[in-house]
Motif scaffolding. Structure first.
Motif, short mmCIF file in Angstrom:
data_model
loop_
_atom_site.label_atom_id
_atom_site.label_comp_id
_atom_site.label_asym_id
_atom_site.label_seq_id
_atom_site.Cartn_x
_atom_site.Cartn_y
_atom_site.Cartn_z
N VAL A 220 4.72 -1.26 2.67
CA VAL A 220 4.60 -0.10 1.79
C VAL A 220 5.42 -0.29 0.52
CG1 VAL A 220 4.23 1.44 3.72
CG2 VAL A 220 6.51 1.18 2.79
N VAL A 221 5.05 0.48 -0.52
CA VAL A 221 5.79 0.43 -1.78
C VAL A 221 6.95 1.41 -1.71
CG1 VAL A 221 3.72 -0.18 -3.06
CG2 VAL A 221 4.40 2.18 -2.90
N ALA B 38 -4.00 2.85 9.29
CA ALA B 38 -4.04 1.64 8.47
C ALA B 38 -2.68 0.95 8.42
CB ALA B 38 -4.52 1.99 7.07
N VAL B 39 -1.59 1.71 8.44
CA VAL B 39 -0.25 1.13 8.37
C VAL B 39 0.57 1.72 9.52
CG1 VAL B 39 1.76 0.75 6.94
CG2 VAL B 39 -0.44 1.12 5.87
N ALA C 83 5.02 11.37 8.49
CA ALA C 83 4.24 10.16 8.22
C ALA C 83 4.21 9.85 6.73
CB ALA C 83 2.82 10.32 8.73
N PRO D 40 9.02 4.54 -2.01
CA PRO D 40 8.66 5.95 -2.13
C PRO D 40 9.51 6.74 -3.12
CG PRO D 40 9.86 5.62 -0.11
CD PRO D 40 9.68 4.26 -0.73
N ARG E 43 -7.92 2.79 2.53
CA ARG E 43 -7.13 3.97 2.91
C ARG E 43 -7.99 5.21 2.75
NH1 ARG E 43 -1.55 3.08 3.17
NH2 ARG E 43 -1.62 4.97 4.41
N LYS F 126 3.97 2.15 12.17
CA LYS F 126 5.40 2.37 11.95
C LYS F 126 6.15 1.04 11.88
CE LYS F 126 6.80 6.40 14.39
NZ LYS F 126 7.67 7.02 15.40
N THR G 24 0.83 -1.21 0.00
CA THR G 24 0.00 0.00 0.00
C THR G 24 0.86 1.26 0.00
OG1 THR G 24 -1.78 1.12 1.15
CG2 THR G 24 -0.20 -0.03 2.50
N ALA G 25 0.21 2.41 0.04
CA ALA G 25 0.90 3.67 -0.16
C ALA G 25 1.85 3.98 1.01
CB ALA G 25 -0.11 4.80 -0.29
N PRO G 26 2.99 4.62 0.75
CA PRO G 26 3.96 4.90 1.82
C PRO G 26 3.57 6.08 2.70
CG PRO G 26 4.80 5.69 -0.25
CD PRO G 26 3.51 5.02 -0.56
N ILE G 27 2.38 6.03 3.24
CA ILE G 27 1.92 7.07 4.16
C ILE G 27 1.43 6.37 5.42
CG2 ILE G 27 0.26 8.91 4.52
CD1 ILE G 27 0.24 9.24 1.47
N LEU G 28 2.06 6.67 6.54
CA LEU G 28 1.76 5.92 7.75
C LEU G 28 0.61 6.59 8.50
CD1 LEU G 28 5.42 5.44 8.94
CD2 LEU G 28 4.15 4.10 7.30
N ASP G 29 -0.43 5.80 8.80
CA ASP G 29 -1.51 6.30 9.64
C ASP G 29 -2.11 5.10 10.36
OD1 ASP G 29 -2.71 5.10 7.57
OD2 ASP G 29 -4.08 6.69 7.04
N ALA H 101 -0.71 2.44 -5.86
CA ALA H 101 -0.39 2.86 -4.48
C ALA H 101 0.53 4.07 -4.44
CB ALA H 101 0.21 1.72 -3.67
#
Lengths: 117, 86, 229, 82, 122, 164
Positions: free
Chosen positions: A70-71, A60-61, C49, A73, B57, A63, A53-58, D48
């Motif tokens: 993540v994919v 859902a994903v 983040a 970046p 997401r 640390k 998934t997207a490389p944005i941590l929140d 993604a």
């Protein structure tokens, strides 16, 4: 994903075909922007990893699990700047085209005889 | 069961995108193509929200928001070009 | 006729050249070593983040600076190409409809707010300076489209552009003095991960980039639009 | 499911690209190039990369089209006065 | 709740499809815009609302409400701008058309202010 | 006076949208306050379109009623479009008619035009003075009064109370 890589290559080839076969300057610029899109698609698709998934941590994903989920970046960052540059280059080319039309009254490259050898 | 229904809805959305693209191909004229592009953008907003739910997401929704604003500006620019007001 | 065949030949050569990328490259299973470092250390080191933002603003910050410079040169080039001296005729544009004008007055603050939201949250959500700047530029284009008499104040635009650029570079130099290197974001405290005031200077730098990009794009559009023949 | 998405969107993009190159009318070609960007940004979401998707949405299908329109407008006005 | 969301989404997608079908079938640009605007606005509204009902833990409801508000406000506005532009650009109405008050009034005005040249140069 | 009202109302609206966009957090709310004030200050030179809204209990009640009427009309218009599109004979009888509005405020007219665009079979094409030109997919009245009664008045009586 390989499908999107192939799609990107097809777009590149179509764009180059447009740039080579058309004689209208605006059409050549449109071909250039199609090539641009194709290259960006290829670059992003190379950075993609399956089922990630997207490389944005929140929420859902987290640390801790980021490394496995993540994919890449780096291609994203590269393509992001490339898109902005693409807009700047397109605008510059269009400004040239407008100026050329003002001087020659035509957008056809066959009318620009001075530079032919 | 529920997921199948959502998938069917997304497929119908894709079909709508295709139909609008057919109008884009046959035209006639640029004005009709602008209308088709408008419809395609609206359908794309729905599809982006669907993908956001599918991947789980919530942050992807920002892109749908950008679309709804930017497409408006784009369509207004095309309309002003057509009526020679640019 | 010969040209057509030459084009076909060239395209075929291109396709052959690109074919191995499709057939022989196997997709990666793991992140590349560089990306692994960014993903593993990035959140703790920089506190951002959004890992793409941390790559753009800090790890590869110098590239971004160069990119903003390229954008500036392009904007200046467009302005130079399309400049016009003397005889500007009366503008012959059709007025926009009243509905569109009042709708624009209503929508413009929303667009502006959303643009600011995007670049302030560059370290938390997708987006950042470039996207926010583009959204703000689109809002100003909307004003230009809806009102025939709208003019862009060039002096204000130049001031915004050069001031944000100068502060951007100054922050970069401050990074050398206070932290590990040029454009390091740790000149401000890292804050709590995932909140608005975190990730050091990334929101600040992204806001400056957003202002600069927005001003440059408005400049491009302005020189494309004004001085009708 | 996602594969169907990619295939349909990809075919539409290829068709749009071919038409954009073949099209006689410049304005229609610009609109078709806008369609390519529009669908590319959906594909970036599938890949993604939401940052890239947002940039493509804002720049590719928004501002690039607008810049093209402004340039075409200038050319149209020049043609009138020749 | 999830089932209801799925059904609402399905309904929305049907409206989107009908909008596109109307765009395809209608005889002239104004009628196409009628189908395109109304059905897609309603379709998007239902599609997004259904997704928000089904996935409210993951995607949140408030942003979806903002998207719906934006779509409801911008979509008719852009349609109005396009319709006006199409009429000003002189795109003909379909042959089924009964009457055109706007063209009649514009013709009246043009004949009234003949000689000012303003209309010609645009 | 109008200007102050416009500024306050747009500040409240922007703040509401900011709070909905961001997660609940003290820092975000402070940032929202700053950004909203900034945006209001930047757009102060523009026309105070929101200054026309009346803030009486009656107009608030009518606002709620208006939203309900609008949603019902939206649903009806979609069923109408669906019926026309699916019908193989394509039953349309289009034309552009002229109607008159009594609304004076600009935002009121804008909302009226948008509502007309989203209701059954009508699409606002042009506005000139007090007259709206509307593309109607199935003309039922060719005269000004009949068309006005059919298209405009169901919204106008609410909008007149809200905006004047």
């Amino acid at each position: 994903m390989t499908l999107i890589t192939i799609l990107g290559f097809i777009l590149i080839v179509i764009g180059i075909w447009g740039m080579l076969s058309q004689s209208n300057i605006i059409k050549i610029i449109i071909g250039f922007s199609i090539v641009d899109t194709g290259i960006h698609l290829v670059m992003v698709s190379i950075g993609y990893l399956k089922d990630r998934t997207a490389p944005i941590l929140d929420e859902a994903v987290g640390k801790a699990e980021a490394l496995a989920r993540v994919v890449d970046p780096v291609p994203s960052a590269l393509v992001l700047t490339a898109i902005v540059i693409g807009l700047a280059v397109t605008a510059l080319m269009l400004a040239y085209a407008v100026k050329l039309h003002e001087m020659k009254g035509s957008l056809d490259i066959h009318d620009l005889k001075e530079l032919k050898w | 069961m529920v997921n199948t229904l959502y998938t069917i809805a997304a497929m119908i959305g894709l079909a709508a995108l295709l139909l609008a693209f057919v109008r884009m191909i046959i035209g006639p004229g640029a004005a009709n193509r602008v209308v088709a592009l408008d419809v395609m953008t609206i359908v794309s907003i729905s599809l982006i929200v669907f993908l956001s739910a599918h991947f789980g997401r919530g942050i992807y929704l920002d892109i749908a928001l950008v679309y709804s604003l930017i497409s408006f500006v784009g369509v207004v620019a095309m309309a002003r070009y057509l009526e020679r007001g640019l | 006729m010969i040209k057509k065949y030459a084009v076909l030949l060239l395209l075929g050569a291109f396709a052959l050249m690109l074919l191995p990328f499709v057939t022989e490259v196997t997709p990666f299973e793991e992140l590349s070593p560089v990306a692994q470092k960014y993903v593993k250390d990035g959140p703790d080191e920089l506190g951002s983040a959004n890992l793409v933002s941390s790559v753009i603003v800090t790890y590869r910050g110098l590239d971004t600076l160069g990119e903003v410079a390229v954008l500036f040169i392009a904007a200046a080039g467009v302005g130079f190409m399309l400049r016009r001296k003397g005889d500007v005729k009366k503008s012959l544009r059709r007025e926009a409809s009243g509905i569109l004008r009042s709708g624009t007055v209503f929508l413009f603050p929303l667009v502006l707010l959303y643009g600011i939201y995007i670049f302030l949250h560059g370290h938390l959500t997708p987006g950042g300076g470039f996207q926010g700047g583009v959204v703000i530029a689109s809002g100003i284009v909307l004003l230009l489209l809806a009102d025939v008499s709208a003019k862009i104040n060039g002096t204000v635009l130049q001031w915004i552009e050069s001031l944000s650029g100068a502060v951007y570079v100054a922050l970069g130099v401050l990074g050398i003095v206070l932290a590990a290197g040029f454009l390091d974001n740790r000149i401000l405290p890292a804050g709590e991960f995932g909140r608005l005031l975190s990730a050091g200077a990334i929101p600040l730098i992204y806001s400056l980039i957003g202002l600069k990009v927005g001003a440059e794009l408005v400049g491009i559009i302005d020189s494309m639009q004004k001085d009708e023949l | 499911m996602i594969t169907v998405f990619i295939i349909v969107l990809g075919l539409v993009m290829i068709a749009a690209a071919v038409l954009a190159v073949q099209q006689k009318s410049l304005l229609s070609a610009v609109l078709l190039a806008g369609v390519i960007s529009l669908l590319a940004s959906i594909l970036y979401l599938v890949l993604a990369a939401p940052d890239v998707a947002m940039t493509e949405a804002a720049i590719g299908s928004g501002l690039t089209t607008i810049v093209f329109l402004f340039a075409l407008n200038k050319i149209r006005k020049q043609g009138k006065h020749d | 709740m999830e089932l209801a969301g799925a059904i609402v989404t399905l309904l929305g997608s049907l409206f989107l499809f009908l909008g596109a079908l109307g765009l395809f079938r209608m005889p002239d640009i104004y009628n196409r815009m009628q189908a395109g605007t109304k059905a897609t606005t309603m379709g998007t509204l239902l599609f997004i609302a259904g997704l928000a009902m089904g996935f409210h833990e993951t995607i949140g409801v408030s942003k979806v409400i903002i998207i719906i508000l934006f779509v409801i406000f911008t979509n008719p506005l852009s349609s109005h701008a396009l319709a006006r532009a199409a009429h000003k650009a002189g795109i003909p109405l379909a042959k089924e058309t009964v009457m055109d008050d706007l063209a009649a009034d514009e013709a009246k005005e043009d004949s009234a202010m003949k000689g000012t040249q303003e209309g010609e140069e645009l | 006076m109008k200007k102050i009202k416009h500024a306050i109302l747009s500040f409240l609206g922007l703040m509401l949208i900011w709070v909905m966009l961001t997660p609940p957090d003290m820092q975000e709310i402070v940032a929202g306050l700053i950004v909203s004030v900034l945006v209001v200050l930047l757009t102060l030179g523009m026309e105070p379109v929101l200054g026309d809204i009346r803030l009486t209990p009656k107009s608030l009640l009518y606002g709620v009623l208006y939203v309900l009427v609008f949603l019902r009309e939206l649903l009806v218009s979609n069923l109408d479009v669906a019926r026309r599109v699916i019908d193989p004979k394509l039953p349309i009888k289009p034309g552009i008619v002229k109607v008159r509005t009594k609304l004076q405020s600009r935002i009121g007219r804008t909302i009226l035009a948008n509502s007309i665009t989203l209701t059954p079979g009508t699409l606002t094409t042009e506005i000139r003075g007090d007259y709206l030109y509307i593309h109607w997919i199935e003309i039922r009245h060719e005269d000004l009064e009949g068309a006005t009664r059919d298209i405009v008045q169901k919204f106008e009586k609410y909008l007149e109370v809200i905006f004047g």
